[in-house]
Design a protein around this motif. Structure first.
Motif, mmCIF file in Angstrom:
data_model
loop_
_atom_site.group_PDB
_atom_site.id
_atom_site.type_symbol
_atom_site.label_atom_id
_atom_site.label_comp_id
_atom_site.label_asym_id
_atom_site.label_seq_id
_atom_site.Cartn_x
_atom_site.Cartn_y
_atom_site.Cartn_z
ATOM 1 N N ARG C 26 0.819 -1.184 0.000
ATOM 2 C CA ARG C 26 0.000 0.000 0.000
ATOM 3 C C ARG C 26 0.869 1.257 0.000
ATOM 4 N N ASN C 27 2.031 1.168 0.661
ATOM 5 C CA ASN C 27 2.882 2.337 0.871
ATOM 6 C C ASN C 27 3.821 2.538 -0.314
ATOM 7 N N ILE C 29 6.717 3.911 -0.502
ATOM 8 C CA ILE C 29 8.126 3.588 -0.228
ATOM 9 C C ILE C 29 8.339 2.076 -0.291
ATOM 10 N N ALA C 30 7.367 1.322 0.222
ATOM 11 C CA ALA C 30 7.482 -0.133 0.172
ATOM 12 C C ALA C 30 7.499 -0.614 -1.276
ATOM 13 N N LEU C 32 8.690 1.043 -3.759
ATOM 14 C CA LEU C 32 10.036 1.343 -4.251
ATOM 15 C C LEU C 32 11.026 0.279 -3.798
ATOM 16 N N MET C 33 10.866 -0.194 -2.551
ATOM 17 C CA MET C 33 11.749 -1.263 -2.068
ATOM 18 C C MET C 33 11.585 -2.510 -2.927
ATOM 19 N N LEU C 79 12.167 8.770 -4.448
ATOM 20 C CA LEU C 79 11.964 9.200 -3.066
ATOM 21 C C LEU C 79 11.675 10.687 -2.998
ATOM 22 N N ILE C 82 8.110 10.949 -3.671
ATOM 23 C CA ILE C 82 7.294 10.498 -2.548
ATOM 24 C C ILE C 82 7.244 11.586 -1.467
ATOM 25 N N VAL C 92 1.238 8.717 1.795
ATOM 26 C CA VAL C 92 1.999 8.036 0.745
ATOM 27 C C VAL C 92 1.319 6.722 0.399
#
Lengths: 446, 183, 102
Positions: C26-27, C29-30, C32-33, C79, C82, C92
């Motif tokens: 959902r996030n 940044i996650a 992107l990871m 990033l 984001i 985010v």
């Protein structure tokens, strides 16, 4: 009996591995044993020498500040003071701050020590006395020290403390920034030696690279000061501002591990400076001396020479700590990005160009002279630019709105902040703002 | 044999921490697991005798990208306190699709290359090459970056890309006027 | 004595895990990871093929280096985006970011 003499001679010539091979034969198991033994000896040495380093630093700083320093425990010179401190740290209660992130909080000190020890693998102590002669040795050092920055974030975040987080942010910003000029400065010896292996760089220094590249050596030295977080860049643990930085919540031996890693790192960068710029263990060929009965006694000479050079560099670290005050965090970052990085970029460009232009057959002395002349020219030009900027600044002071305000202290601020400096003039006019509000790094604390 | 043990350890580190990255609710822990995964991959590179790339992996992924990610996690910190599921509404479909694609990949790899170790079959083990070739691979790579019949154009393009990314990310993340206090 | 297919299987597994992260988290940044994991899987493939098929040429390592470069650029810009989105929308969560305007 002959075995014992053999052992003693091997110890004296730092060739214990050869002794074991002679006595017990060669097999994969023996080789593995020798490797493990080497690792154990190297890491034990690194951990134990810290006891001496701390004592040395306290003594030296005390002399510089007109004090005596440790003088009670262990005789007149306080030789056992650090041992007593270690015992005290070891016997302290292990405290776990409430709300701390268990994994990050406990992993950080261990990882710090691991990273501080890992880099020693490529440190050449004497001819043939090196953990492993990687052909990418210098790159390995930079990779490990860059990855170890992560640990500070672990410690700062895991502690669940505002000051720890602030300290970690400062430390990471500082270290990530200073890696750039450090890598660029390190490239100069690599270009000159045409290898990244630390042993190969020493082999290339028939004349120490300090004479080839004094400017690069200076940039490297300044960056290594920042990288280890020593004065004048010890902002990450500025006691008066953020109490102790990222390790504020650590007590007992966990704090001791951070402390230890800092000293091991400082000694490591001293050794690296000696290796890259002072010729490491080289001493007029004596370091390669092999006696008639086949023992390489020269290694011992090499080791002694290496440590003399390393501790001379280390002494300068301590000297700087005893001399210079701490600088502000924005000054640190501005100094790096606006001065060191451009200078090292220009330097690397000209060094590569000049070294390519010098014909292949040129002797080391002639090559050295050309490089030295280039470096001196560059240094002169840099100083000239700085002098002009300084004069402009002083003239703007005497003709401007008088000293004392933020403008006067920091003329570059308009460039650094861009448009927002004009939007918020109140920020600039009052000298009585709290110190924290001046930091350009905004840290979210909810 | 010892190589196989090292491979399994590294693969286990890489995969378990990769699964932790996608499964953990706490984003900071996910970022730490991501670091462990990168470390495992760096180990795989070294096992493949590409030491330079292993070190570049440490320098770039752990020293730079992980730090960027953790900074971003901290800047958007409120998202970490959320108690709801970390997954979105299409999690089941995503799981099925991922497993299917993995199955297809396994079948394809099994068809093309032998799955058991052995020296006699082609690619059952790493081909033995002159150690000097491996030793000089970094130097050869560096030369091919700058030689005209090598990869000088992609190299320059990559440099421009990095510069553009640097400038672009600064411009995007620059706080607009009056927004500083929200930071 | 490691067959090439083992590296490929590891790479396929890592890619699939990353793909799942990209599709299911959902996030932002996650997500992107997850993309970073997928890029790592690609790099394992490139270097394994380099070592097993063309160890005397540098093509595999060169492209692995380019993937590394692209990953760094992608992480920086991603990033920054984001952070910028978080500033404007206070979230985010990609499911909430579904309007094209404001």
């Amino acid at each position: 009996m002959s075995t014992i003499i053999d052992l003693l001679k091997s110890l004296l010539s730092l060739s214990l591995g050869d002794f074991i091979r002679r006595t017990f034969g060669t097999s994969p198991g023996i080789e593995l044993l020798i490797d493990i033994g080497g690792v154990v000896i190297l890491s034990t040495f690194c951990l134990l020498i810290v006891i001496f380093l701390i004592w040395l630093e306290r003594k030296l700083i005390a002399r510089m500040q007109d004090r005596i320093g440790p003088n009670r425990v262990g005789g007149r010179y306080g030789a056992l003071q650090t041992v007593a401190d270690v015992v005290k740290l070891l016997s302290k209660e292990i405290i776990h701050p409430s709300g701390a992130d268990w994994i990050s909080y406990n992993a950080a000190p261990i990882l710090t020590v691991i990273a501080a020890l890992l880099v020693w693998a490529v440190m050449p102590f004497a001819p043939g006395v090196i953990g492993v002669d990687l052909n990418i040795g210098v790159f390995y050092v930079m990779a490990i020290s860059s990855a170890s920055v992560m640990v500070l974030l672990l410690a700062g975040w895991g502690s669940n403390n505002k000051y720890a987080l602030l300290g970690a942010f400062r430390a990471v910003a500082q270290m990530v920034s200073y890696e750039v000029p450090m890598i660029l400065a390190l490239l100069v010896p690599v270009i000159l030696a045409r290898t990244m292996s630390t042993d190969g760089i020493i082999a290339a220094q028939s004349i120490p690279f300090l004479l080839f590249a004094p400017v690069s050596a200076l940039i490297f030295y300044i960056s290594s000061l920042a990288e280890t977080g020593r004065t004048p860049f010890d902002l990450l643990e500025a006691e008066s501002e953020i109490v102790a930085g990222f390790h504020i919540e650590y007590g007992g031996m966990k704090f001791g591990m951070f402390f230890l890693a800092e000293f091991v790192n400082t000694l490591f960068w001293s050794g690296m400076f000696a290796t890259l710029y002072l010729g490491g263990y080289r001493f007029f060929g004596l370091e390669n001396w092999v006696s008639a009965d086949g023992y390489p006694y020269g290694r011992m000479i090499g080791l002694i020479v290496f440590f003399i050079k390393t501790f001379s560099v280390y002494f300068v670290y301590v000297w700087i700590r005893g001399t210079l005050p701490r600088v502000r965090v924005d000054q640190i970052l501005n100094y790096n990005w606006k001065f060191l990085v451009p200078l090292s970029l220009v330097l690397i460009f000209f060094v590569a160009l000049i070294d390519k232009l010098i014909p292949a057959g040129t002797g080391p002395a002639a090559r050295m002279s050309i490089h030295l002349a280039l470096n001196l020219l560059l240094a002169f030009l840099t100083l000239e630019v700085l002098r002009r900027r300084g004069r402009q600044f002083r003239e703007s002071l005497s003709g401007g709105d008088g000293p004392g305000g933020r403008e006067a202290l920091f003329p570059d601020d308009d460039h650094g902040h861009g448009s927002d400096a004009h939007e918020a003039p109140a920020h600039d006019d009052h000298g009585d703002m709290p110190l924290g509000s001046r930091e350009p790094i905004a840290v979210p604390i909810h | 044999m010892s190589q196989q043990i090292v491979f399994f350890i590294l693969a286990a580190i890489t995969l378990t921490s990769a699964i932790a990255v996608v499964a953990l609710r706490n984003l900071f822990h996910a970022a730490l697991a991501l670091m462990a995964s990168f470390l495992g991959v760096a180990g795989i590179y070294i096992l493949l005798e590409a030491g330079f790339l292993g070190m570049a992996q440490l320098l770039v992924y752990i020293g730079a990208i992980s730090i960027l990610i953790i900074f971003a996690v901290m800047m958007t910190r409120r998202m970490m306190q959320t108690r709801e599921t970390p997954f979105n509404s299409q999690v089941v479909a995503a799981l099925i699709g991922t497993l299917l694609s993995f199955a297809v990949l396994v079948v394809v790899i099994g068809q093309l290359y032998p799955l058991v170790p052995g020296t006699d079959t082609m690619l059952g083990s790493a081909p033995a090459v002159d150690p000097a070739i491996i030793e000089n691979s970094t130097a050869r790579m560096g030369l091919s970056f700058v030689s005209a019949d090598g990869y000088v154009l992609p190299f320059e393009a990559a440099s421009v890309l990095l510069l553009a990314a640097l400038v672009g990310s600064i411009i995007i993340a620059w706080p607009r006027s009056g927004e500083e206090e929200n930071l | 004595m490691i067959p090439l297919s083992w590296y490929l299987l590891l790479s396929a597994a890592l890619f699939s895990v990353g793909l799942f992260g990209v599709l299911a988290r959902r996030n932002a940044i996650a997500i992107l990871m997850g993309v970073e994991l997928m890029l790592n899987a690609v790099n394992i493939n490139l270097i394994a093929f380099w070592r097993y098929l063309t160890p005397d040429r540098s093509v595999g390592m060169v492209w692995a280096t380019f993937v590394l470069t692209v990953a760094a650029a992608e992480a920086a810009v991603g990033l920054a985006l984001i952070i910028s989105i978080y500033r404007n929308r206070d979230s985010v969560n990609v499911e909430e970011l579904d309007t094209l305007k404001n």
